[in-house]
Write an enzyme that holds these catalytic residues in place. Structure first.
Site, short mmCIF file in Angstrom:
data_model
loop_
_atom_site.label_atom_id
_atom_site.label_comp_id
_atom_site.label_asym_id
_atom_site.label_seq_id
_atom_site.Cartn_x
_atom_site.Cartn_y
_atom_site.Cartn_z
N ILE A 115 0.84 -1.20 0.00
CA ILE A 115 0.00 0.00 0.00
C ILE A 115 0.88 1.25 0.00
O ILE A 115 1.76 1.39 0.85
CB ILE A 115 -0.90 0.03 1.25
CG1 ILE A 115 -1.70 -1.27 1.35
CG2 ILE A 115 -1.81 1.25 1.24
CD1 ILE A 115 -2.27 -1.54 2.73
N CYS A 116 0.64 2.14 -0.94
CA CYS A 116 1.34 3.42 -0.99
C CYS A 116 0.44 4.45 -0.30
O CYS A 116 -0.48 4.99 -0.90
CB CYS A 116 1.60 3.80 -2.45
SG CYS A 116 2.37 5.41 -2.65
N LEU A 117 0.70 4.65 0.99
CA LEU A 117 -0.10 5.58 1.78
C LEU A 117 0.83 6.26 2.76
O LEU A 117 1.52 5.59 3.54
CB LEU A 117 -1.20 4.81 2.54
CG LEU A 117 -2.12 5.60 3.45
CD1 LEU A 117 -2.96 6.60 2.65
CD2 LEU A 117 -3.03 4.66 4.23
#
Length: 157
Positions: A95-97
């Site tokens: 996840i790119c968060l």
């Protein structure tokens, strides 16, 4: 047990006690019997057609520096739990968060708030697509999610 690990275990014990009293709708603790790895299921509760009726599995891995450092959080693919298609979620579940990175993380965050942020991220999505370069990233990445230095291009002003 190292002092940092004791602090992490104490914090996770408090979180587990709170979670056992109930979680927000659409979030279920599946496994939380140790202070190294937890599994949770999340659902999007609105009528977003991209995710309606789907349940997604999250794996949280906690280091001895939690909550000073963020947990490692990824979506896990199971026969009945796909990895959601989203412009910030790679097909391998990473996840790119910014919330999950060193720069965006705050010790006031917890497992519940991370799950709620991911629910919100899915709720607001209108694009049925993976991040640009998904195949190359998945094929070539050898780093753990917490060691990836993502560039958050849509946060620029």
């Amino acid at each position: 047990m190292a002092p940092g690990a004791q602090f992490a275990a104490k914090r996770l014990g408090k979180e587990l006690t709170k979670i056992s009293k109930g979680l927000p709708a659409g979030i279920v603790l599946v496994q939380g019997d140790n202070f190294e790895e937890w599994l949770l299921d999340i659902q999007v509760l609105d009528s977003n057609p991209l995710y309606m009726g789907q349940t997604y599995r999250l794996k949280f891995k906690f280091g001895s520096s939690y909550p000073i450092e963020p947990p490692e959080v990824v979506f896990v693919k199971l026969p009945d739990r796909p990895i959601p298609i989203h412009p910030h979620i790679y097909s391998n579940g990473i996840i790119c968060l910014d919330l999950l990175g060193q720069q965006g993380w705050s010790p006031v965050q917890n497992v519940e708030s991370v799950c709620m942020s991911l629910q919100s991220m899915l709720t607001g999505n209108t694009k049925n697509e993976r991040p640009p370069g998904d195949e190359e990233f998945v094929r070539g990445n050898r780093l753990r999610p917490k060691d990836i230095d993502f560039y958050y291009h849509d946060n620029n002003v």
